[in-house]
Structure formats: structure tokens, C-alpha cells
Scaffold this motif. Structure first.
Motif, short mmCIF file in Angstrom:
data_model
loop_
_atom_site.label_atom_id
_atom_site.label_comp_id
_atom_site.label_asym_id
_atom_site.label_seq_id
_atom_site.Cartn_x
_atom_site.Cartn_y
_atom_site.Cartn_z
N VAL A 14 0.79 5.81 -7.38
CA VAL A 14 -0.46 6.15 -8.07
C VAL A 14 -1.44 6.93 -7.20
CG1 VAL A 14 -0.29 4.18 -9.63
CG2 VAL A 14 -1.48 3.92 -7.46
N GLY A 15 -1.07 7.20 -5.96
CA GLY A 15 -1.96 7.95 -5.09
C GLY A 15 -2.81 7.04 -4.21
N PRO A 16 -3.31 7.55 -3.08
CA PRO A 16 -4.07 6.75 -2.12
C PRO A 16 -5.32 6.09 -2.70
CG PRO A 16 -3.41 8.84 -1.15
CD PRO A 16 -3.11 8.93 -2.61
N GLN A 17 -6.09 6.84 -3.48
CA GLN A 17 -7.35 6.30 -4.00
C GLN A 17 -7.11 5.10 -4.92
OE1 GLN A 17 -9.92 9.18 -5.82
NE2 GLN A 17 -11.39 7.65 -6.55
N ARG B 94 0.82 -1.21 0.00
CA ARG B 94 0.00 0.00 0.00
C ARG B 94 0.87 1.27 0.00
NH1 ARG B 94 -5.25 0.34 1.23
NH2 ARG B 94 -5.22 -1.67 2.30
N GLU B 95 1.94 1.25 0.81
CA GLU B 95 2.82 2.42 0.87
C GLU B 95 3.45 2.70 -0.49
OE1 GLU B 95 5.65 1.65 3.91
OE2 GLU B 95 4.24 2.01 5.57
N VAL B 96 3.95 1.66 -1.16
CA VAL B 96 4.58 1.83 -2.46
C VAL B 96 3.57 2.33 -3.49
CG1 VAL B 96 5.75 0.65 -4.36
CG2 VAL B 96 6.35 0.09 -2.00
N ILE C 63 -5.53 -2.70 -4.18
CA ILE C 63 -5.53 -3.67 -3.07
C ILE C 63 -6.88 -4.36 -2.97
CG2 ILE C 63 -5.38 -3.91 -0.56
CD1 ILE C 63 -2.69 -3.47 -1.84
N ARG C 64 -7.97 -3.60 -3.17
CA ARG C 64 -9.31 -4.19 -3.10
C ARG C 64 -9.50 -5.23 -4.20
NH1 ARG C 64 -13.46 -3.31 -6.04
NH2 ARG C 64 -12.65 -1.36 -6.91
N LYS C 65 -9.05 -4.93 -5.40
CA LYS C 65 -9.19 -5.88 -6.50
C LYS C 65 -8.42 -7.16 -6.24
CE LYS C 65 -10.08 -2.56 -10.24
NZ LYS C 65 -9.54 -1.94 -11.48
N LEU C 66 -7.22 -7.01 -5.71
CA LEU C 66 -6.42 -8.19 -5.40
C LEU C 66 -7.11 -9.05 -4.36
CD1 LEU C 66 -2.77 -6.81 -5.32
CD2 LEU C 66 -3.67 -8.52 -6.87
#
Length: 339
Positions: free
Chosen positions: A91-94, A84-86, A100-103
Motif C-alpha cells: 500500500v506504499g510507505p505512507q 512494515r516491509e510487506v 502500524i500507528r493505528k495498531l
């Protein structure tokens, strides 16, 4: 450029079909071989029912695939937090949250992912004191080679019990997975599944037994035979052992022999039946057979564990060639039908 909303309307199955159409038949075939038969049938049907795909849609699907794959590599390196940090920096937080949600929704993040990168000897120390059902759950999520190493190192009286639990396991709730991970959280980072996850079953046990040493395999099967004959028979039907080489056709045996080290073959045949030996000799030249027989004689008495180790190597070659479609292992039923 395809609008994000339009791309989101495509189902995961349709995206998979578009991806395989885009990369071409050769690469698609390699990817499909890695999937369960049910998934192959679903994706193949979707490909057949997918109309002409606009270039911009192909490009968008490829970009999303590469993006998700890159994110998954981040997770394997350092867990979800690191990924998430990378991603947030890239690409930005959103967008990072979306990836991450898709994965997670696609089950690309599997529980115990960090454990799969841990040495089996260390894993054994982590889990040896746990309840057999807990150990079975963990092994079912590991890669088969890793699970085989751990299972083979456990005491014999535990091996069969845990093997049976893996074979009879069907679905495990996220709560149970979280509890298991909670026990290990002081030593390993947690990766929690988001939905009921199919795990275990006879296939999972067979995948593990295919990679353990012959002694462990024999012990587990004999104990299963006593405790649950029907389950033992189901497992045996899916396993291929060295003696089953007599069930291969001549072309398959000759293909296998091209991959086998002759010293391993000499050791393997020292502990085999005369029927197996003659089946092998029949598919070798007279000169090669004479040389192999001389090698066997020169070995003299050999340790059983050396024979089993050599047989395991050859069986692994046979199973690998079967998986790649270069030979066919007949397992009875529909698998025995060749057209």
C-alpha cells in the motif's frame, strides 16, 4: 467511497459499534464474549446510540478492520519490521505507517508478542535467571496457557513469590518494558508498547492458575494463604476447583458429563470426597453409575498425580463451558444472582 478524513473522525468505539452492526448479531455475540465486561457495556451502549449507518461507512469500516487484521498477522509472523516491509510494498510507505500507528495506538501490538510464539520450555531457559519481578511481568503478558506451563516448571519456592507479584501488579511503564526487552533482545525481537499498559492483577493470576496442574495450584494457594491471607481468599473466590462441582446445578453437571471421558472421571473420583461422588452419581443413570463404579474398582490404587491430571481436565471443561455461557459457575456476590 468514504473520504479518509471522514472515516478518521469516527472514534474507535464508534468503529467497533459499526463493525458489530455490520456483521450481524450472531457473529457480534461471539466477538463480544471475548471482551471484558466493561468493554462489552461500552460497545453495547455505543451500538444503542448509533444512528442508521450509510452503506459506504459500513464498507469503509470493514475494509479498515480487514486491513488492520492482516497487518497484525504480518507482525505475528515476523515482527514490526517485517510487517512494515510487506505493507510498504502493498500500500506504499505512507499508508503502511498509518496502519502500524493505528495498531500501536489501539494496543493491538502487545509487548513480548514473539515470546508468545515460543515453546514454554525455551521460555523457561530464557527467563529462569531473571529477577522474580521481571519473570512476573513477562508471564503477565503471555497467554495464560503458556504462562501456566512456565510457572508450573519453576521451583516451588519461586512459584508463590512470582504468583503474588502478578496478582499485585497494576500498571507498568513503557520504560520498564523496554528494559526487560533489552535484556532479552539478543534472543528475542522487541515489541515495545507505546503507552502505560494495564497488566497483571488477580484476574491474570487466576487465568494462569486455572491452567496449571493441581499440585502447582495447591502449592501456590497454600503459600499465599500463609503470606497474604486476604489475597489468597480473593484468588480462591475466583477459582473453580474439582471439589466445587457440588456447587453446580444438576443441569450443569449433566451438561459437563456429556463432555467428560469416563476414564478421566473414574480417576478424578478416586481422589474426591464422597459428597462429590454422590453428586455426580445422582446425575447419571443407574446403569452408567454402576459401570463407573466398576471402572473405579478396577483401577485399584492410583497415583495422586494421575488423579490430579484427570481432575484438571474436567475442571478445564467446566471452565470452558462457563466461558461460553453453557453453564453458570456461581462465585458469590453478583455472580451468584441468576435471573
Amino acid at each position: 467511497m468514504v473520504p479518509a478524513a471522514k472515516l478518521q473522525k469516527l472514534t474507535g468505539l464508534r468503529k467497533a459499534a459499526v463493525l458489530l452492526i455490520t456483521i450481524g448479531p450472531d457473529l457480534s455475540a461471539l466477538l463480544l464474549r471475548q471482551l471484558p465486561q466493561e468493554d462489552i457495556e461500552r460497545i453495547s451502549s455505543e451500538i444503542a446510540n448509533t444512528p442508521a449507518v450509510p452503506p459506504e461507512v459500513k464498507q469503509a469500516v470493514i475494509e479498515e478492520f480487514l486491513e488492520l487484521n492482516e497487518a497484525q498477522q504480518y507482525i505475528l509472523r515476523g515482527g514490526i519490521k517485517y510487517a512494515r516491509e510487506v505493507l510498504e510494498r502493498t500500500v506504499g510507505p505512507q499508508r503502511a505507517n498509518e496502519i502500524i500507528r493505528k495498531l500501536t495506538e489501539s494496543s493491538a501490538i502487545r509487548p513480548f508478542s514473539l515470546m508468545r510464539k515460543t515453546d514454554p520450555r525455551q521460555l523457561l531457559n530464557f527467563i529462569s535467571g531473571e529477577h522474580p519481578q521481571t519473570i512476573a511481568l513477562i508471564l503477565a503478558y503471555l497467554e495464560p496457557e503458556q504462562a501456566a506451563a512456565v510457572l508450573g516448571a519453576l521451583p516451588e519456592d519461586q512459584q508463590t513469590d512470582i504468583a503474588r507479584r502478578i496478582a499485585l501488579m497494576e500498571r507498568t511503564s513503557p520504560e520498564i518494558i523496554r528494559e526487560v526487552e533489552r535484556v532479552l533482545e539478543g534472543r528475542l525481537s522487541s515489541v515495545v508498547g507505546q503507552d502505560f499498559t494495564a497488566v497483571g492483577g488477580v484476574k491474570a493470576l487466576v487465568d494462569i492458575l486455572n491452567r496449571v496442574d493441581r499440585g502447582t495450584e495447591k502449592t501456590i494457594l497454600e503459600c499465599l494463604e500463609r503470606e497474604d491471607p486476604e489475597l489468597a481468599e480473593e484468588v480462591r473466590k475466583r477459582l473453580f476447583v474439582f471439589e466445587d462441582v457440588i456447587n453446580l446445578d444438576d443441569n450443569s453437571i449433566r451438561r459437563v458429563l456429556r463432555e467428560v471421558d469416563m476414564r478421566d472421571l473414574a480417576y478424578a473420583l478416586k481422589g474426591s470426597s464422597d459428597e462429590v461422588r454422590q453428586r455426580i452419581f445422582r446425575n447419571m443413570s443407574q446403569r452408567a453409575t454402576e459401570m463407573l463404579q466398576e471402572d473405579m474398582e478396577m483401577l485399584g490404587p492410583v497415583r495422586l498425580r494421575d488423579v490430579e491430571a484427570a481432575q484438571t481436565k474436567i475442571v478445564q471443561i467446566i471452565r470452558r463451558l462457563d466461558e461460553t455461557g453453557e453453564i453458570i459457575i456461581s462465585r458469590g456476590g453478583e455472580d451468584a444472582i441468576v435471573v
